[in-house]
Design a protein around this motif. Structure first.
Motif, mmCIF file in Angstrom:
data_model
loop_
_atom_site.group_PDB
_atom_site.id
_atom_site.type_symbol
_atom_site.label_atom_id
_atom_site.label_comp_id
_atom_site.label_asym_id
_atom_site.label_seq_id
_atom_site.Cartn_x
_atom_site.Cartn_y
_atom_site.Cartn_z
ATOM 1 N N HIS A 108 22.672 27.416 27.236
ATOM 2 C CA HIS A 108 21.977 26.244 27.025
ATOM 3 C C HIS A 108 20.590 26.064 27.690
ATOM 4 C CE1 HIS A 108 24.582 24.742 29.870
ATOM 5 N NE2 HIS A 108 23.888 23.532 30.080
ATOM 6 N N HIS B 38 19.688 23.756 29.887
ATOM 7 C CA HIS B 38 19.559 23.015 31.301
ATOM 8 C C HIS B 38 19.113 23.981 32.605
ATOM 9 C CE1 HIS B 38 22.632 19.855 29.739
ATOM 10 N NE2 HIS B 38 21.234 19.498 29.388
ATOM 11 N N ASP C 103 19.756 24.523 35.543
ATOM 12 C CA ASP C 103 20.966 25.349 36.375
ATOM 13 C C ASP C 103 21.452 26.378 35.381
ATOM 14 O OD1 ASP C 103 22.037 23.439 34.535
ATOM 15 O OD2 ASP C 103 23.928 23.173 35.846
ATOM 16 N N HIS C 104 20.994 26.842 34.319
ATOM 17 C CA HIS C 104 21.324 28.062 33.501
ATOM 18 C C HIS C 104 20.008 28.768 33.087
ATOM 19 C CE1 HIS C 104 25.482 26.759 32.777
ATOM 20 N NE2 HIS C 104 24.971 25.602 33.181
ATOM 21 N N HIS D 75 26.934 18.290 24.812
ATOM 22 C CA HIS D 75 26.493 18.480 25.885
ATOM 23 C C HIS D 75 24.903 18.724 26.083
ATOM 24 C CE1 HIS D 75 26.427 19.964 30.280
ATOM 25 N NE2 HIS D 75 25.511 20.799 29.972
ATOM 26 N N ASP E 249 28.683 24.778 29.126
ATOM 27 C CA ASP E 249 28.950 23.619 29.744
ATOM 28 C C ASP E 249 29.573 22.807 28.833
ATOM 29 O OD1 ASP E 249 27.820 24.577 31.897
ATOM 30 O OD2 ASP E 249 26.374 23.209 32.223
ATOM 31 N N CYS F 225 28.466 19.461 36.039
ATOM 32 C CA CYS F 225 28.073 19.509 34.677
ATOM 33 C C CYS F 225 29.300 19.419 33.619
ATOM 34 C CB CYS F 225 27.201 20.908 34.226
ATOM 35 S SG CYS F 225 25.536 20.929 34.998
HETATM 36 ZN ZN ZN Z 1 24.309 21.792 31.402
#
Ligand code: ZN
Length: 479
Positions: A97, A99, A101-102, A211, A230, A243
């Motif tokens: 996805h 975000h 942090d990915h 999410h 997540d 998350c």
């Molecule tokens: Zn996330």
């Protein structure tokens, strides 16, 4: 007794062994988990909820799922993956996805096709905002953690977690100040995509909603793995699940609930092929039963609220009928659920089904933009409309007004609390909140009036009584 002490010795020996082998990445302990002989999961930290990257060796090269979100860390993790799998033919990066942090480490895999849902790029672009503001927020946050850390006894689990947060923030700041570009997926899809990697298949299914708008799940049947990003978790391994902390319909995320239900239904129908569900952060776990319970929860809400709306029920009635504690007692203590999260999900479902917007959200936006009284009146007037454009929830209006207070925008907060008092004149709580804002604004007589009204409506309002007592005993009290 003897047996116990032997066990203790054995565990201590194991700890020493783990300590000796410990490897650091950016000052944080590295973890490598073998999912099977040709699949690994890597992450950093013992406390912080970092993203866990999965890498699978296939006939056509290594396929990586998700980055940890920081180019410096991901560059090192790429080397660790190569070492663990005994090869370095990286062939593809799949992103679960949008975000940061990915996706923040995507640049490290810019030599490979990067695969993700078609909404990832827009989601990535919308994140971040003004760099100067983000940096200022970042530095404030670091200052707060440092101040908190100073108060913590050295060696406590909380202190250890905060030290990890600081280490991660340091490299996070580096990434923010560098000119590293966001790298969106180079290959996208809308509903489903199957990638043939020789001996291994990656079946990508759009999940969408809850999410983020671009959530996907990745099924790798040859390994019996379902990577769920997540989207959910039913067991937390630490008390800071990050998350994975909330299973709810988030505001600002576009929701197509029937599609979400259909997509999860298709995936869970394949449960015989799934040996293990793998969430996107290391400190959460997910079981098939946990996933089924969550899907069934959304199905119950969707069907029930649709029926209630068709039957002409009010939003307040729906809120009462679908309280977590009474309607879903088995989920009330399950990870990701809370009365607040449930409330957010029910509101979002109501909004999607009735096509009514949140009045609280609209009023927040208008007041923040400095809109005049007339614009505010137009929204408020919808309350009595036959087919209202907005729905009005006291708690939501209050929450948005508190958002202004947190942002130190006292004037704006007071304006929104006043609207809430006007809309819900029988609620003791709205007077109490307006009293708090007026006090902050320096309007002591105004605050006293509101607290008095609140205590009159609810003589058990201890907060109101305490506030009045404090005001009256304060030096120079004039009321
Ligand atoms: Zn996330």
């Amino acid at each position: 007794m003897k047996r116990t002490s032997w066990l203790v010795v054995a565990c201590a020996a194991l700890l020493v062994a783990a300590g000796a082998a410990a490897e650091d990445v950016a000052g944080l302990p590295l973890h490598v988990q073998k999912l099977d002989p040709t699949a690994v999961r890597v992450w950093i930290g013992d406390h912080i909820s970092s993203t866990a990257t999965v890498a699978i060796a296939t006939g056509k090269g290594i396929v990586v799922v998700d980055t940890l979100g920081n180019p410096r860390i991901d560059a090192q993790l790429r080397k660790v993956i190569a070492r663990e799998l005994g090869r370095s033919d990286f062939a593809m990066l799949i992103i679960t996805h949008e975000h940061g942090d990915h996706t923040g480490g995507n640049a490290v895999y810019a030599d490979c096709p990067i695969v993700g849902h078609e909404l990832v790029a827009a989601g990535m672009a919308a994140q971040g905002g003004d760099r100067e503001e983000v940096l200022a927020w970042h530095d404030r946050r670091v200052g707060e953690i440092k101040a908190e850390l100073a108060k913590e006894p050295a060696g406590s689990p909380k202190a250890a977690r905060m030290k990890e947060e600081l280490a991660l923030d340091r490299v996070g700041r580096e990434a923010l100040t560098s000119d590293a570009k966001k790298v969106p997926p180079t290959k996208t899809f809308a509903d489903r995509l199957t990638l043939d990697m020789g001996d291994t298949t990656f079946e990508l299914t759009y999940i969408g909603g809850m999410h983020s708008a671009s959530d996907i799940a990745v099924l790798v049947p040859e390994h019996g793995l379902l990577l769920t990003g997540d989207t959910m978790a039913d067991r937390w391994l630490t008390d800071t699940p990050g998350c994975l902390a909330s299973f709810m319909a988030r505001g600002g995320v576009q929701h197509d609930f029937p599609l979400w239900l259909d997509n999860w239904g298709r995936l869970l129908a394949r449960k015989d092929q799934i040996k293990r569900l793998v969430p996107g952060h290391w400190n959460g776990e997910l079981s098939i039963q946990g996933a089924e319970a969550r899907v069934s929860y959304v199905r119950t809400l969707w069907d029930g609220i649709s029926e209630a709306v068709a039957a002409g029920k009010s939003m307040d009635e729906v809120m009462v009928a679908y309280r977590l504690e009474t309607r879903f007692p088995e989920l009330a203590k399950s990870p990701g659920f809370s009365e607040r999260n449930n409330f957010m999900t029910v509101s979002e479902l109501w909004s999607v089904i009735t096509k009514q917007e949140s009045a609280a959200g609209k009023l927040y936006e208008l007041i923040a933009q400095g809109a005049g009284e007339e614009a505010i009146r137009q929204v408020v007037a919808e309350r009595g409309a036959k087919q209202p454009k907005y729905y009005f929830l006291e708690v939501e209006l209050n929450a948005q007004a508190y958002r202004f207070l947190q942002e130190e925008k006292v004037k704006e907060a007071t304006a929104l609390f006043r609207v809430n008092v006007e809309l819900f004149p029988a609620s003791w709580n709205v007077y109490d909140s307006l009293g708090e804002a007026l006090l902050k604004a320096g309007d002591v007589p105004g605050a006293v009036g509101m607290y008095e009204k609140s205590v009159e409506l609810n003589p058990n309002n201890q907060n109101g009584k305490d506030a009045l007592a404090r005001i009256r005993t304060a030096p120079h009290a004039t009321t």
